[in-house]
Enzyme design. Structure first.
Site, PDB file in Angstrom:
ATOM      1  N   GLN A   1      11.934  -5.282   6.144  1.00  0.00           N
ATOM      2  CA  GLN A   1      11.378  -3.933   6.109  1.00  0.00           C
ATOM      3  C   GLN A   1      12.458  -2.883   5.885  1.00  0.00           C
ATOM      4  O   GLN A   1      12.288  -1.956   5.089  1.00  0.00           O
ATOM      5  CB  GLN A   1      10.633  -3.645   7.413  1.00  0.00           C
ATOM      6  CG  GLN A   1       9.296  -4.346   7.527  1.00  0.00           C
ATOM      7  CD  GLN A   1       8.329  -3.877   6.466  1.00  0.00           C
ATOM      8  OE1 GLN A   1       7.882  -2.738   6.471  1.00  0.00           O
ATOM      9  NE2 GLN A   1       8.017  -4.752   5.530  1.00  0.00           N
TER      10      GLN A   1
ATOM     11  N   ILE B   1      -0.038  -5.927   5.444  1.00  0.00           N
ATOM     12  CA  ILE B   1       0.148  -5.411   4.086  1.00  0.00           C
ATOM     13  C   ILE B   1       1.443  -5.915   3.459  1.00  0.00           C
ATOM     14  O   ILE B   1       1.989  -5.309   2.547  1.00  0.00           O
ATOM     15  CB  ILE B   1       0.108  -3.865   4.066  1.00  0.00           C
ATOM     16  CG1 ILE B   1       1.159  -3.277   5.006  1.00  0.00           C
ATOM     17  CG2 ILE B   1      -1.279  -3.362   4.428  1.00  0.00           C
ATOM     18  CD1 ILE B   1       1.271  -1.765   4.945  1.00  0.00           C
TER      19      ILE B   1
ATOM     20  N   LEU C   1      11.453  -6.949  17.089  1.00  0.00           N
ATOM     21  CA  LEU C   1      10.577  -8.044  17.497  1.00  0.00           C
ATOM     22  C   LEU C   1      10.744  -9.295  16.643  1.00  0.00           C
ATOM     23  O   LEU C   1      10.436 -10.396  17.105  1.00  0.00           O
ATOM     24  CB  LEU C   1       9.117  -7.582  17.463  1.00  0.00           C
ATOM     25  CG  LEU C   1       8.801  -6.331  18.297  1.00  0.00           C
ATOM     26  CD1 LEU C   1       7.310  -6.022  18.242  1.00  0.00           C
ATOM     27  CD2 LEU C   1       9.261  -6.511  19.736  1.00  0.00           C
TER      28      LEU C   1
ATOM     29  N   GLY D   1       8.848   0.403   9.491  1.00  0.00           N
ATOM     30  CA  GLY D   1       8.418   0.260   8.106  1.00  0.00           C
ATOM     31  C   GLY D   1       8.852   1.383   7.182  1.00  0.00           C
ATOM     32  O   GLY D   1       8.860   1.206   5.966  1.00  0.00           O
ATOM     33  N   GLU D   2       9.219   2.544   7.746  1.00  0.00           N
ATOM     34  CA  GLU D   2       9.453   3.708   6.893  1.00  0.00           C
ATOM     35  C   GLU D   2      10.837   4.314   7.012  1.00  0.00           C
ATOM     36  O   GLU D   2      11.306   4.978   6.093  1.00  0.00           O
ATOM     37  CB  GLU D   2       8.380   4.764   7.189  1.00  0.00           C
ATOM     38  CG  GLU D   2       6.998   4.267   6.785  1.00  0.00           C
ATOM     39  CD  GLU D   2       5.858   5.146   7.271  1.00  0.00           C
ATOM     40  OE1 GLU D   2       5.393   5.998   6.509  1.00  0.00           O
ATOM     41  OE2 GLU D   2       5.417   4.943   8.417  1.00  0.00           O
TER      42      GLU D   2
ATOM     43  N   THR E   1       4.010  -6.953   5.649  1.00  0.00           N
ATOM     44  CA  THR E   1       5.055  -6.667   6.628  1.00  0.00           C
ATOM     45  C   THR E   1       5.327  -7.826   7.569  1.00  0.00           C
ATOM     46  O   THR E   1       6.293  -7.785   8.329  1.00  0.00           O
ATOM     47  CB  THR E   1       4.658  -5.444   7.463  1.00  0.00           C
ATOM     48  OG1 THR E   1       3.386  -5.705   8.077  1.00  0.00           O
ATOM     49  CG2 THR E   1       4.539  -4.210   6.597  1.00  0.00           C
TER      50      THR E   1
ATOM     51  N   GLY F   1       1.639   0.305  13.270  1.00  0.00           N
ATOM     52  CA  GLY F   1       0.781  -0.862  13.361  1.00  0.00           C
ATOM     53  C   GLY F   1       1.166  -1.811  14.470  1.00  0.00           C
ATOM     54  O   GLY F   1       0.367  -2.118  15.368  1.00  0.00           O
TER      55      GLY F   1
ATOM     56  N   GLY G   1       0.813  -1.215   0.000  1.00  0.00           N
ATOM     57  CA  GLY G   1       0.000   0.000   0.000  1.00  0.00           C
ATOM     58  C   GLY G   1       0.845   1.262   0.000  1.00  0.00           C
ATOM     59  O   GLY G   1       0.549   2.217  -0.698  1.00  0.00           O
TER      60      GLY G   1
END
Length: 705
Positions: free
Chosen positions: A594, A460, A586, A660-661, A462, A503, A233
């Protein structure tokens, strides 16, 4: 319960991996309901104006076409909070590509042929789609990102800059960028009596259900929205998009299941994009490299129907110690598609400009770029004055420099040549805020000795299913294989969307709390479990979203080595290295995926990705993957991601930060800085395409570089 090795941090394999590689995972468009129809939108062919007539005769004559919806006959919607969802409600055309009709047919092929046969008459009006930093309609919005002031100022930045011993005053330009997930936006809707079920490619089905209930006047309890598998996404599926509204419209109109799968060429106009940003960065420093003044001013565009402002000056409020600073956002409303979230919104373009300017400052000072960043390390967040919950940027820079072999680098630009190739290396820092939202979850102990955890998280791509199962197993103190997880349906306990690198922190907090409560219930229970097990629920509202006295951010350092071909202008990245401080990791396997994915996306932003707004037609010219070039494996032979495992008690029960970013954030600047080190030429507009590189090399030769 007996102690078992912790599941957190282990490189557990993705739970849905086998389904995906064998093709048994069903996505939104892969729902073979009996009697299913397929619908294709018709995009507007003008940049601004209104529809004056629709001729559907030829479309309806196509074999298999069942209906054509227009603003004259489409179901009426309540006024949405998001104007981009108000499709087929009136004849107005706010931008090219706005949907003006929907053809419903037995097959996707018939729908495509029917859509091409619809004839639309327009009253076209003058349009303006050109962004400039001197545009007369530019204004300073009240806020950016939904919560931050557009302007922040400390001290006397102009005066301090003017009196600084060393000054850098530079402009950078980032073009429009497009999300282009592997799975384009798609939705399948159908009715079971009075109940509406929608399978949609979305980053959060809870919000989709609430939006559909509002638009169609339905109780939420009569709607189920499923997003079991989502093929990426990058922000463009963070809120409902027109495909889901059109699918529900069509199923209401026809009484049959309907799938709307948007063609990739339509995505840039209707699902959001990263707006172009024009940056002016001014840095003033003492001769020892300490910053005296930081000014970062950004101009961007928004559509005329919905304000969205790329928050690109925000990172300058976080990164470096300076007694004087100003960050400012200006936005210009134009006749363009509405921009929206794209991976690392604000941080990705903002840090490209800031970290490129820091490299330029290091050059003016004659100091090592790593050391210039280290010497400006703040002890508190510069903007808010809050102490950092944890900040290990210096450690990331030092560890990255060691792993990369930075000390062997000759700092002189253009000093390393291999035949026609110029080789250079660059560095940049990265940051991303820690964000978390309230979530609910349920954990249930089952008579067979297993555990079921239910939460409306969205995976999504991940690995959310896997990591949440690890959180649960850790809190329950049981082996990972005893935990089953259910995600991806609005019938599950409500949870926020997958976005903002929040998330896992949001869902995991509620999962951890539910499992902790379940262990307490089990400790007090005697005898066998009832047939339906023993449940425990958690709701983190009021705790996860409570104000924190800490400034919470992830940090990282990126290093890049490039080879620039002086004959062709081609830039090849030979090595990419990222070192991150993002709380407790984690799952080592999914985390590395990621980080590497973000770095690869950052490489695309630096070298290949870019879109052009055609001033005459009001359209993005690079609308598909034939013209909008995303990087492939062959584009970077060696890419590594490492991390420093932080202990931060001020985050969530898992001690995690979003990952994620942040991988995309510093990569473009590290590559751009490496190109400068290789060539001596400074390119300030992305992407660094061969034509721009050759021009810079020719200009450099003329100036004796």
């Amino acid at each position: 319960m007996a102690s078992v090795p912790t599941a957190l941090g282990a490189p557990a394999e993705r739970r849905e991996g086998l389904e995906k590689v064998t093709g048994t995972a069903r996505y939104a468009a892969e729902q073979p309901r009996p009697g299913r129809l397929h619908a294709r939108p018709v995009p507007a062919a003008i940049a601004r104006g209104r529809v004056t007539g629709v001729d559907t005769a030829a479309a309806l004559a196509v074999p298999g076409v069942r209906a054509v919806l227009t603003h004259d006959n489409a179901p009426r919607l309540a006024e949405p909070d998001d104007p981009t969802l108000s499709v087929l409600q009136n004849p107005q055309v706010p931008h090219r590509g706005w949907f003006v009709a929907l053809v419903v047919a037995d097959t996707p092929e018939a729908a495509r042929v029917g859509a091409a046969a619809v004839r639309i008459a327009y009253d076209a009006q003058d349009h303006d789609v050109t962004l400039t930093d001197t545009h007369p309609d530019a204004y300073v919005p009240e806020e950016v990102g939904g919560e931050y002031p557009a302007r922040a100022e400390h001290g006397e930045p102009e005066e301090a800059f003017g009196s600084s011993a060393v000054r850098v005053d530079v402009a950078y330009r980032v073009p429009p960028l497009h999300n282009h997930p592997m799975e384009p936006h798609a939705s399948t809707a159908h009715w079971d009596g009075e109940r509406l079920t929608v399978h949609t490619s979305s980053q959060g089905s809870t919000v989709v259900r609430a939006t559909l209930a509002e638009l169609f006047g339905l109780p939420e309890e009569r709607i189920t929205v499923v997003a079991e598998h989502v093929g990426g996404g990058f922000g463009s599926k963070g809120t409902p998009r027109p495909d889901v509204v059109l699918a529900v419209m069509a199923t209401r109109h026809t009484g049959r299941p309907v799938t709307v799968a948007l063609p990739r060429r339509m995505l840039p106009a209707v699902v959001g994009h990263r707006a172009p940003t024009l940056h002016r960065v001014r840095l003033g420093a003492q001769s020892d490299g300490r910053l005296t003044s930081v000014l970062h001013e950004v101009t961007t565009h928004t559509s005329r129907i919905k304000e969205f402002v790329e928050q690109a000056a925000m990172p300058a409020r976080v990164m470096y110690a300076a007694p004087h600073s100003r960050t400012l956002h200006r936005v210009v409303p134009l006749d363009v598609p509405s921009p929206s979230w794209m991976r690392a919104p604000g941080e990705a373009p903002g840090m490209y400009a800031l970290e490129s300017a820091m490299d330029e400052l290091a050059g003016e000072l004659g100091l090592d770029p790593v050391e210039v960043r280290v010497v400006n390390e703040p002890d508190r967040e510069p903007d808010s004055g809050k102490p950092f919950s944890s900040r290990h940027l210096v450690e990331c820079l030092r560890e990255g420099a060691r792993r990369f072999g930075w000390s062997a680098r000759d700092p002189r630009p253009g000093s390393r040549r291999e035949g026609p190739l110029l080789v250079g290396s660059g560095v940049a820092a990265a940051t991303y805020p820690v964000q978390v939202s309230p979530s609910t979850a349920e954990a249930r102990a089952l008579p067979d000795g297993g555990f079921l955890v239910r939460v409306n998280a969205t995976d999504i791509g991940t690995g959310a299913r896997t990591v949440l199962a690890q959180v649960a197993a850790d809190a329950l103190g049981v082996p990972l294989d005893r935990v089953r997880i259910e995600v991806g349906s609005s019938d599950l306990p409500a949870a926020p969307l997958a976005g903002g690198s929040s998330g896992t922190a949001s869902w995991g907090w509620s999962v951890h709390e539910a499992c902790t409560r379940l262990t307490e219930r089990l400790a007090a229970h005697t005898g066998p479990l009832p047939g339906d097990g023993i449940p425990a629920r958690a709701d983190t509202a009021g705790t996860a979203d409570a104000d924190s006295p800490w400034a919470r951010h992830a940090f990282g350092a990126h290093f890049a080595e490039v080879a620039v071909d002086t004959v062709t202008g081609e830039v090849r990245v030979r090595r990419l290295l990222g070192v991150y401080a993002a709380g407790h990791i984690l799952n080592a396997r999914t985390a590395r995926s990621q980080f590497v994915g973000g770095m690869t996306m950052g490489l695309g932003m630096a070298l290949t990705e870019g879109s052009t707004m055609d001033a005459a037609f009001g359209d993005f010219t690079e609308a598909d993957l034939a013209a909008y070039h995303v990087p492939a494996h062959a584009d970077v032979p060696e890419i590594e991601a490492h991390w420093i495992d932080e202990h931060d008690p001020h985050l969530n029960p898992m001690g995690s930060k979003g990952i994620g970013e942040i991988g995309i954030v510093g990569t473009p600047a590290a590559i751009g800085n490496a190109v400068h080190h290789a060539t001596g030429a400074r390119l300030r507009e992305l992407p660094l395409t061969p034509d721009r590189v050759l021009t810079a090399l020719r200009d450099g030769r003329r100036h004796g570089l």
